[in-house]
Structure formats: C-alpha cells, structure tokens
Design a protein around this motif. Structure first.
Motif, PDB file in Angstrom:
ATOM      1  N   PRO A  44       0.730  -1.200   0.060  1.00 23.75           N
ATOM      2  CA  PRO A  44      -0.048   0.094   0.028  1.00 23.75           C
ATOM      3  C   PRO A  44       0.664   1.349   0.134  1.00 23.75           C
ATOM      4  CG  PRO A  44      -0.972  -1.440   1.741  1.00 23.75           C
ATOM      5  CD  PRO A  44       0.368  -2.070   1.235  1.00 23.75           C
ATOM      6  N   LEU A  45       2.012   1.063   0.328  1.00 21.91           N
ATOM      7  CA  LEU A  45       2.895   2.494   0.319  1.00 21.91           C
ATOM      8  C   LEU A  45       2.807   3.153  -1.093  1.00 21.91           C
ATOM      9  CD1 LEU A  45       6.005   1.666   2.403  1.00 21.91           C
ATOM     10  CD2 LEU A  45       3.958   2.752   3.285  1.00 21.91           C
ATOM     11  N   ARG A 117       6.277   6.941   9.593  1.00 25.22           N
ATOM     12  CA  ARG A 117       6.230   5.843  10.534  1.00 25.22           C
ATOM     13  C   ARG A 117       7.102   4.875  10.088  1.00 25.22           C
ATOM     14  NH1 ARG A 117       3.789   2.018   7.815  1.00 25.22           N
ATOM     15  NH2 ARG A 117       1.980   1.974   6.547  1.00 25.22           N
ATOM     16  N   LYS A 118       7.538   4.136  10.973  1.00 18.84           N
ATOM     17  CA  LYS A 118       8.283   2.683  10.689  1.00 18.84           C
ATOM     18  C   LYS A 118       7.541   1.887   9.631  1.00 18.84           C
ATOM     19  CE  LYS A 118      10.397  -1.421  12.791  1.00 18.84           C
ATOM     20  NZ  LYS A 118      10.732  -2.093  14.189  1.00 18.84           N
ATOM     21  N   PRO A 119       8.169   1.482   8.621  1.00 18.57           N
ATOM     22  CA  PRO A 119       7.695   0.550   7.713  1.00 18.57           C
ATOM     23  C   PRO A 119       7.054  -1.004   8.438  1.00 18.57           C
ATOM     24  CG  PRO A 119       9.847   1.326   7.033  1.00 18.57           C
ATOM     25  CD  PRO A 119       9.736   1.786   8.576  1.00 18.57           C
ATOM     26  N   GLU A 120       6.066  -1.204   8.067  1.00 16.76           N
ATOM     27  CA  GLU A 120       5.465  -2.618   8.675  1.00 16.76           C
ATOM     28  C   GLU A 120       6.192  -3.876   8.109  1.00 16.76           C
ATOM     29  OE1 GLU A 120       1.269  -2.258   7.825  1.00 16.76           O
ATOM     30  OE2 GLU A 120       1.062  -0.761   9.174  1.00 16.76           O
ATOM     31  N   PRO A 121       6.118  -4.887   8.827  1.00 21.11           N
ATOM     32  CA  PRO A 121       6.796  -6.174   8.134  1.00 21.11           C
ATOM     33  C   PRO A 121       6.437  -6.439   6.875  1.00 21.11           C
ATOM     34  CG  PRO A 121       6.095  -6.379  10.303  1.00 21.11           C
ATOM     35  CD  PRO A 121       5.546  -4.973  10.224  1.00 21.11           C
ATOM     36  N   ALA A 122       5.154  -6.413   6.568  1.00 24.17           N
ATOM     37  CA  ALA A 122       4.514  -6.803   5.107  1.00 24.17           C
ATOM     38  C   ALA A 122       5.273  -5.919   4.170  1.00 24.17           C
ATOM     39  CB  ALA A 122       2.767  -6.746   5.181  1.00 24.17           C
ATOM     40  N   GLU A 123       5.588  -4.531   4.372  1.00 24.20           N
ATOM     41  CA  GLU A 123       5.992  -3.421   3.504  1.00 24.20           C
ATOM     42  C   GLU A 123       7.527  -3.866   3.405  1.00 24.20           C
ATOM     43  OE1 GLU A 123       2.706  -0.266   5.041  1.00 24.20           O
ATOM     44  OE2 GLU A 123       4.861  -0.099   5.756  1.00 24.20           O
ATOM     45  N   ALA A 125       8.894  -6.727   3.791  1.00 20.24           N
ATOM     46  CA  ALA A 125       9.071  -7.825   2.865  1.00 20.24           C
ATOM     47  C   ALA A 125       8.862  -7.822   1.386  1.00 20.24           C
ATOM     48  CB  ALA A 125       8.056  -9.064   3.585  1.00 20.24           C
ATOM     49  N   ALA A 126       7.738  -6.852   1.016  1.00 22.05           N
ATOM     50  CA  ALA A 126       7.388  -6.663  -0.305  1.00 22.05           C
ATOM     51  C   ALA A 126       8.598  -5.888  -0.941  1.00 22.05           C
ATOM     52  CB  ALA A 126       6.196  -5.862  -0.361  1.00 22.05           C
ATOM     53  N   CYS A 127       9.326  -5.058  -0.194  1.00 19.35           N
ATOM     54  CA  CYS A 127      10.419  -4.416  -1.020  1.00 19.35           C
ATOM     55  C   CYS A 127      11.960  -4.966  -0.768  1.00 19.35           C
ATOM     56  CB  CYS A 127      10.681  -3.001  -0.057  1.00 19.35           C
ATOM     57  SG  CYS A 127      10.838  -1.620  -1.309  1.00 19.35           S
TER      58      CYS A 127
END
Length: 215
Positions: A44-45, A117-123, A125-127
């Motif tokens: 979603p970023l 904010r701090k990137p979420e784990p799913a974000e 992982a996607a990157c």
C-alpha cells in the motif's frame, strides 16, 4: 492488490542472477531495477508516494549505507537522505574521507511510509527483493546499517539499536554489517555522535583506512 505481472515478477531476481563483469553493466542492471521500483505496487505504500526513492551514489562503492525509508524531502526529490538527516549523513561520510557521491546509499523500503512511521513487516518484505538485488549487484565490502529498522530489514533481528550498534553482524553470511544510530536520531541526541564516530572508525579500520581521532 493483484499479483505482480508474470513478466515483472522475477525482475529483481534476474537482475542479480548473473553478476556483471563491468561497472557499466552493473549500473545498467541497477537502472533496470530502479525502473521496476518506479512502477511497483506490491504494497500500500505506493498509494501515497510522490516518487519512489531507489538510491544515490556510486554503485561501485566499497561501502553501502542502508537507512529505513524515505521522508518528506526524499519523497519529493526521489533521492534518499536529502533532508536534514541526509546533510548530517554527508558530514559523517566526509569525516570518513569519502565524497558523498563516492558511497552508495539506499533504504529498506523505497516509498515513504505515511507520516514517516516505521515500515510495517509486510511492507519491508514486499520491498526486500529490490534491496537484495541491489546489494548482490554492488557487492560492497561493508554495509553500514543506519538504525534498528535497517538492521531488521537486512538480517531480521528485532533487537534495539542501542544494543546492536558497534557490534559487527553479517549479511547473508558474507558481507560485514556495522549497525549504528540513524542520523535523524543524532539530530535529536547530538551526544550520540561520539558513539557513531566510533562505529564509523571501525568500518574504516576494516577497510584498511586511517581513522583520525575526532570528537
């Protein structure tokens, strides 16, 4: 979000599958990877970005600095570490004896998280395939991880940076990582600059460079 198109799904893996022999070929592959990042919609970023932020600096550098993710200025300009924290990072790089363009700088995520904010784990992982491909192409002698999120994105640990900093880690069993405080933290806590300089001197010693004493 749907699945990534089949013709793009493995671009990051293909980019580094066969390591390039020349600086020009390395730069060309990184350029292709950056182009894929520009159209990425894996998390979603992408919905709030102005620009993706791939990297800046020399892809042939022996040192790579990895941060957390783009901030507001980075999102506007499309380059990492161009705000106040970036100006401080440039001073740190200069103190090591490098010009700002002689090192390679990138982030764990390539799009700005909302409100920094701090990137979420799913974000993250996607990157991660993009960062993996970047580092495989560059093959630096040392990675400087700026902050706990950078260390987490590189090796998966969730330990705090106060405990991590100053102690060598290893990326994929081959590239030494020196964790240290993020420049944004130093803007809030200038007294920690001495600890960061100690960490950077260790990097310089590892690279066989002189490390003059400084406060």
């Amino acid at each position: 979000m749907g699945a990534a198109p089949a013709h793009r799904a493995d671009t990051a893996a293909r980019a580094s599958a066969t390591l390039p022999d020349t600086k020009e070929e390395r730069a060309a592959r990184l350029s292709l990877l950056a182009e894929e990042v520009r159209t990425c919609q894996k998390c979603p970023l992408h919905e709030g970005r102005t620009h993706t932020v791939f990297s800046r600096g020399d892809p042939s550098s022996e040192v790579v600095f990895v941060g957390e993710g783009p901030g507001a200025e980075e999102d506007l300009q499309g380059q990492p570490f161009v705000g106040a924290a970036g100006q401080l990072l440039d001073k740190m790089i200069a103190a090591m004896g490098y010009h700002r363009d002689e090192v390679y700088i990138c982030n764990i995520v390539k799009c700005r998280p909302p409100k920094n904010r701090k990137p979420e784990p799913a974000e993250m992982a996607a990157c991660s395939p993009y960062l993996t491909a970047q580092l495989a192409l560059i093959k630096p002698k040392v990675i400087v991880a700026l902050g706990a999120t950078a260390v987490q994105g590189l090796i998966g640990t969730s330990e705090g940076i106060t405990k991590l900093r100053g102690t060598w880690k290893l990326y994929k069993g081959s590239i030494p990582i020196m964790p240290t405080f993020h420049p944004a933290y130093l803007l809030r806590q200038p007294s920690a600059k001495r600890e960061v300089w100690s960490d950077l001197k260790e990097v310089m010693r590892h690279l066989g460079k002189s490390a003059p004493d400084r406060g």
